[in-house]
Motif scaffolding. Structure first.
Motif, PDB file in Angstrom:
ATOM      1  N   GLN A 151      24.546  57.948 -20.051  1.00 12.64           N
ATOM      2  CA  GLN A 151      24.156  59.104 -19.252  1.00 12.64           C
ATOM      3  C   GLN A 151      24.227  58.785 -17.753  1.00 12.64           C
ATOM      4  OE1 GLN A 151      20.337  60.294 -20.753  1.00 12.64           O
ATOM      5  NE2 GLN A 151      21.240  61.361 -22.489  1.00 12.64           N
ATOM      6  N   GLN A 152      23.917  57.562 -17.384  1.00 13.94           N
ATOM      7  CA  GLN A 152      24.003  57.176 -15.985  1.00 13.94           C
ATOM      8  C   GLN A 152      25.468  57.128 -15.533  1.00 13.94           C
ATOM      9  OE1 GLN A 152      22.237  53.414 -15.108  1.00 13.94           O
ATOM     10  NE2 GLN A 152      22.379  53.698 -12.906  1.00 13.94           N
ATOM     11  N   GLY A 153      26.363  56.777 -16.405  1.00 11.87           N
ATOM     12  CA  GLY A 153      27.781  56.764 -16.061  1.00 11.87           C
ATOM     13  C   GLY A 153      28.395  58.152 -16.013  1.00 11.87           C
ATOM     14  N   ALA A 154      27.790  59.108 -16.705  1.00  8.66           N
ATOM     15  CA  ALA A 154      28.330  60.467 -16.727  1.00  8.66           C
ATOM     16  C   ALA A 154      28.165  61.150 -15.372  1.00  8.66           C
ATOM     17  CB  ALA A 154      27.642  61.283 -17.813  1.00  8.66           C
ATOM     18  N   GLY A 155      27.091  60.868 -14.665  1.00  4.91           N
ATOM     19  CA  GLY A 155      26.840  61.508 -13.372  1.00  4.91           C
ATOM     20  C   GLY A 155      27.878  61.163 -12.320  1.00  4.91           C
ATOM     21  N   PRO A 156      28.100  59.886 -12.043  1.00  3.83           N
ATOM     22  CA  PRO A 156      29.136  59.551 -11.061  1.00  3.83           C
ATOM     23  C   PRO A 156      30.541  59.959 -11.495  1.00  3.83           C
ATOM     24  CG  PRO A 156      27.663  57.701 -11.359  1.00  3.83           C
ATOM     25  CD  PRO A 156      27.305  58.710 -12.404  1.00  3.83           C
ATOM     26  N   THR A 157      30.785  60.028 -12.799  1.00  2.07           N
ATOM     27  CA  THR A 157      32.093  60.471 -13.275  1.00  2.07           C
ATOM     28  C   THR A 157      32.376  61.882 -12.792  1.00  2.07           C
ATOM     29  OG1 THR A 157      31.940  59.082 -15.235  1.00  2.07           O
ATOM     30  CG2 THR A 157      33.484  60.911 -15.318  1.00  2.07           C
ATOM     31  N   LEU A 173      30.554  61.490 -22.809  1.00  2.00           N
ATOM     32  CA  LEU A 173      29.712  60.319 -22.577  1.00  2.00           C
ATOM     33  C   LEU A 173      28.235  60.629 -22.808  1.00  2.00           C
ATOM     34  CD1 LEU A 173      31.198  58.691 -19.351  1.00  2.00           C
ATOM     35  CD2 LEU A 173      31.135  57.712 -21.633  1.00  2.00           C
ATOM     36  N   ALA A 174      27.789  61.783 -22.336  1.00  2.00           N
ATOM     37  CA  ALA A 174      26.366  62.110 -22.423  1.00  2.00           C
ATOM     38  C   ALA A 174      25.920  62.458 -23.831  1.00  2.00           C
ATOM     39  CB  ALA A 174      26.048  63.268 -21.483  1.00  2.00           C
ATOM     40  N   THR A 175      26.829  62.902 -24.676  1.00  2.00           N
ATOM     41  CA  THR A 175      26.435  63.313 -26.036  1.00  2.00           C
ATOM     42  C   THR A 175      26.678  62.238 -27.069  1.00  2.00           C
ATOM     43  OG1 THR A 175      28.591  64.371 -26.369  1.00  2.00           O
ATOM     44  CG2 THR A 175      26.801  65.745 -25.553  1.00  2.00           C
ATOM     45  N   LEU A 223      37.887  69.513 -14.005  1.00  7.59           N
ATOM     46  CA  LEU A 223      37.423  69.954 -15.322  1.00  7.59           C
ATOM     47  C   LEU A 223      37.553  68.842 -16.359  1.00  7.59           C
ATOM     48  CD1 LEU A 223      38.856  73.576 -15.431  1.00  7.59           C
ATOM     49  CD2 LEU A 223      36.487  72.878 -15.169  1.00  7.59           C
ATOM     50  N   GLN A 224      38.596  68.039 -16.239  1.00  9.97           N
ATOM     51  CA  GLN A 224      38.764  66.929 -17.171  1.00  9.97           C
ATOM     52  C   GLN A 224      37.623  65.923 -17.016  1.00  9.97           C
ATOM     53  OE1 GLN A 224      42.380  64.753 -16.612  1.00  9.97           O
ATOM     54  NE2 GLN A 224      42.084  63.513 -18.440  1.00  9.97           N
ATOM     55  N   SER A 225      37.192  65.678 -15.799  1.00  6.54           N
ATOM     56  CA  SER A 225      36.074  64.752 -15.604  1.00  6.54           C
ATOM     57  C   SER A 225      34.786  65.316 -16.176  1.00  6.54           C
ATOM     58  CB  SER A 225      35.893  64.446 -14.129  1.00  6.54           C
ATOM     59  OG  SER A 225      35.408  65.591 -13.445  1.00  6.54           O
ATOM     60  N   LEU A 226      34.612  66.638 -16.107  1.00 10.21           N
ATOM     61  CA  LEU A 226      33.440  67.260 -16.710  1.00 10.21           C
ATOM     62  C   LEU A 226      33.455  67.072 -18.220  1.00 10.21           C
ATOM     63  CD1 LEU A 226      30.910  69.050 -16.455  1.00 10.21           C
ATOM     64  CD2 LEU A 226      32.420  71.010 -16.717  1.00 10.21           C
ATOM     65  N   ILE A 227      34.605  67.209 -18.833  1.00 10.90           N
ATOM     66  CA  ILE A 227      34.721  67.019 -20.286  1.00 10.90           C
ATOM     67  C   ILE A 227      34.421  65.568 -20.653  1.00 10.90           C
ATOM     68  CG2 ILE A 227      36.358  67.035 -22.214  1.00 10.90           C
ATOM     69  CD1 ILE A 227      37.688  69.456 -20.779  1.00 10.90           C
ATOM     70  N   VAL A 228      34.931  64.619 -19.878  1.00 11.85           N
ATOM     71  CA  VAL A 228      34.660  63.199 -20.143  1.00 11.85           C
ATOM     72  C   VAL A 228      33.169  62.903 -20.012  1.00 11.85           C
ATOM     73  CG1 VAL A 228      35.025  60.867 -19.237  1.00 11.85           C
ATOM     74  CG2 VAL A 228      36.954  62.396 -19.556  1.00 11.85           C
ATOM     75  N   ALA A 229      32.531  63.483 -19.006  1.00  9.03           N
ATOM     76  CA  ALA A 229      31.095  63.266 -18.822  1.00  9.03           C
ATOM     77  C   ALA A 229      30.289  63.873 -19.964  1.00  9.03           C
ATOM     78  CB  ALA A 229      30.640  63.848 -17.497  1.00  9.03           C
ATOM     79  N   LEU A 230      30.686  65.022 -20.450  1.00 13.08           N
ATOM     80  CA  LEU A 230      30.003  65.613 -21.596  1.00 13.08           C
ATOM     81  C   LEU A 230      30.139  64.752 -22.843  1.00 13.08           C
ATOM     82  CD1 LEU A 230      30.820  69.398 -21.150  1.00 13.08           C
ATOM     83  CD2 LEU A 230      28.601  68.289 -20.928  1.00 13.08           C
TER      84      LEU A 230
END
Length: 81
Positions: A18-24, A78-80, A69-76
């Protein structure tokens, strides 16, 4: 079983994900917005001189927005996990 460390009820592995998802999202959104700004300014200046550049400028703007948008998908993802 693997050894799992829990801090405040959340596993250490999940908290790092989750911490890595934010900076992503943050950094790639920043880069995408700067790219859109540069392409928009340069594209509009070029379009005033040659109107046929308008379609190419719009395509470049769409492709740079896809990076955000691709980074948002990657962060989602990672977070889930």
């Amino acid at each position: 079983k693997a050894f799992t460390v829990y801090v405040l009820g959340i596993s250490l592995h999940r908290s790092f994900l989750q911490q890595g998802a934010g900076p992503t999202v943050g950094l790639s959104g920043l880069v995408a917005s700067l790219t859109i700004c540069i392409v928009g300014v340069v594209g509009m200046r070029g379009t005033t001189q040659q109107p046929q550049l308008f379609l190419g400028m719009i395509l470049i703007l769409v492709f740079t927005e896809v990076l955000g948008l691709q980074s948002l998908i990657v962060a989602l993802i990672l977070a889930t996990k």
